[in-house]
Design an enzyme around this catalytic site. Structure first.
Site, mmCIF file in Angstrom:
data_model
loop_
_atom_site.group_PDB
_atom_site.id
_atom_site.type_symbol
_atom_site.label_atom_id
_atom_site.label_comp_id
_atom_site.label_asym_id
_atom_site.label_seq_id
_atom_site.Cartn_x
_atom_site.Cartn_y
_atom_site.Cartn_z
ATOM 1 C CB SER A 7 -0.914 0.015 1.226
ATOM 2 O OG SER A 7 -1.565 1.258 1.322
ATOM 3 C CG HIS A 32 -4.060 -1.559 -1.544
ATOM 4 N ND1 HIS A 32 -5.106 -2.321 -2.030
ATOM 5 C CD2 HIS A 32 -4.568 -0.861 -0.499
ATOM 6 C CE1 HIS A 32 -6.189 -2.094 -1.308
ATOM 7 N NE2 HIS A 32 -5.891 -1.204 -0.379
ATOM 8 C CG ASP A 34 -5.173 2.110 1.203
ATOM 9 O OD1 ASP A 34 -6.218 1.471 1.020
ATOM 10 O OD2 ASP A 34 -4.153 1.614 1.713
ATOM 11 C CG MET A 36 -7.953 7.120 3.237
ATOM 12 S SD MET A 36 -6.972 7.076 4.747
ATOM 13 C CE MET A 36 -6.337 5.399 4.687
ATOM 14 C CG HIS A 65 -9.368 0.255 -0.367
ATOM 15 N ND1 HIS A 65 -8.774 -0.116 0.827
ATOM 16 C CD2 HIS A 65 -10.705 0.268 -0.125
ATOM 17 C CE1 HIS A 65 -9.711 -0.302 1.745
ATOM 18 N NE2 HIS A 65 -10.886 -0.071 1.185
ATOM 19 C CG MET A 67 -10.997 3.113 2.393
ATOM 20 S SD MET A 67 -9.692 2.865 3.619
ATOM 21 C CE MET A 67 -8.267 3.233 2.605
ATOM 22 C CG MET A 136 -11.613 -2.548 5.413
ATOM 23 S SD MET A 136 -10.029 -2.090 4.657
ATOM 24 C CE MET A 136 -9.204 -1.262 6.032
ATOM 25 N N GLY A 141 -8.752 4.143 7.849
ATOM 26 C CA GLY A 141 -8.467 5.553 8.066
ATOM 27 C C GLY A 141 -7.013 5.857 8.335
ATOM 28 C CG ASP A 174 -6.076 -2.676 3.393
ATOM 29 O OD1 ASP A 174 -5.020 -2.544 4.046
ATOM 30 O OD2 ASP A 174 -6.589 -1.750 2.740
ATOM 31 N N GLY A 175 -4.925 -4.434 6.313
ATOM 32 C CA GLY A 175 -4.812 -3.853 7.651
ATOM 33 C C GLY A 175 -4.050 -4.723 8.627
#
Length: 217
Positions: A7, A32, A34, A36, A65, A67, A136, A141, A174-175
C-alpha cells in the site's frame, strides 16, 4: 499462491517513485492505492493524479481502494490502462449493486469492501457480481494499526461461500498484515494480501517484499 499488494499510503512521498519501483522490481503483484476523503474515514490521503503519475513507470497494476463517500462520482478518474480493480465500501454505497455494475462498465474489476463491524452476510446479494471482496482487518483511516484476529473468520467464510456457490471473486485482506501473520492470513483463504507499513517502513524495501512473497507463495 497468494499475491502481495504493498500500500503506497505508507510510502515516503518525497521518494514515492523510487520506493514503488523498488517493490515492483522485487516482485510485488499489485500497488494498493488507498484513497481517503476525510468524511467516510477520518483521514485524507491523495487523489487520482498521484496514482496516475506512476503510470508507465512500474509493471504492477493498480489495486484502487476508495474509502470515500459517493464513490460513483470519482471512480472513473481512477481508470487507467494499469488499473486492475476499483474497490468501494459497502457502507459508503447507497446502491451497491448499481455501483459494482458501473465499475464493470468502466472496464475494470469491481471490488467491494467491508469494515470490521460489517458481517459477510451483508454482501450476500452481490457476491455473484463482485470480482474482489476486500476484508478490512483494521478500522479504516490510518496505516500501522494492529490486525483484528476475527477477520480470519470472515476470510474463511468467504472462501466457503465461493466454493459452495461457484463464485469467482478474489479475496483480499487489508490492515495490520505483517511477516508475522502473513502465512496464517494466506492459509485462511486469502488471495491478495495488502501490506503498508510492514513493507514501506522497512529499511530495505526489496528484501522485505521478497520476504513477504516467500511466505505466501
Amino acid at each position: 499462491m497468494a499475491k502481495l499488494a504493498p500500500s503506497m499510503l505508507s510510502a515516503d512521498f518525497s521518494r514515492l517513485a523510487d520506493q514503488v519501483e523498488a517493490v515492483d522490481q522485487a516482485g510485488a503483484d499489485y500497488l494498493h492505492v488507498d484513497v481517503m476523503d476525510g468524511h467516510f474515514v477520518p483521514n485524507i490521503s491523495f487523489g487520482a493524479d498521484v496514482m496516475k503519475s506512476l503510470c508507465g513507470k512500474i509493471r504492477m497494476p493498480f489495486d484502487v481502494h476508495l474509502m470515500i463517500e459517493d464513490p460513483d462520482k470519482y471512480a472513473a478518474s481512477f481508470v487507467t490502462d494499469q488499473t486492475a480493480f476499483i474497490t468501494v465500501h459497502l457502507e459508503a454505497c447507497r446502491h451497491i449493486d448499481r455501483t459494482l455494475h458501473y465499475i464493470h462498465d468502466l472496464g475494470v474489476g469491481a471490488g467491494v469492501s467491508i469494515n470490521p463491524g460489517t458481517p459477510v452476510q451483508a454482501l450476500s446479494e452481490v457476491l455473484d457480481i463482485a470480482d474482489l471482496v476486500l476484508v478490512m482487518s483494521v478500522n479504516p483511516g490510518f496505516g500501522g494499526q494492529k490486525f483484528i484476529p476475527s477477520s480470519l473468520r470472515k476470510i474463511r467464510e468467504l472462501e466457503r461461500l465461493r466454493k459452495e456457490n461457484g463464485y469467482t471473486y478474489q479475496i483480499e485482506i487489508d490492515g495490520g498484515v505483517t511477516t508475522a501473520n502473513a502465512a496464517k492470513v494466506k492459509a485462511a483463504g486469502t488471495d491478495i494480501l495488502v501490506a503498508g507499513s510492514a513493507v514501506f517502513k522497512a529499511e530495505d524495501l526489496a528484501s522485505r517484499t521478497k520476504e513477504f512473497l516467500a511466505l505466501i507463495r
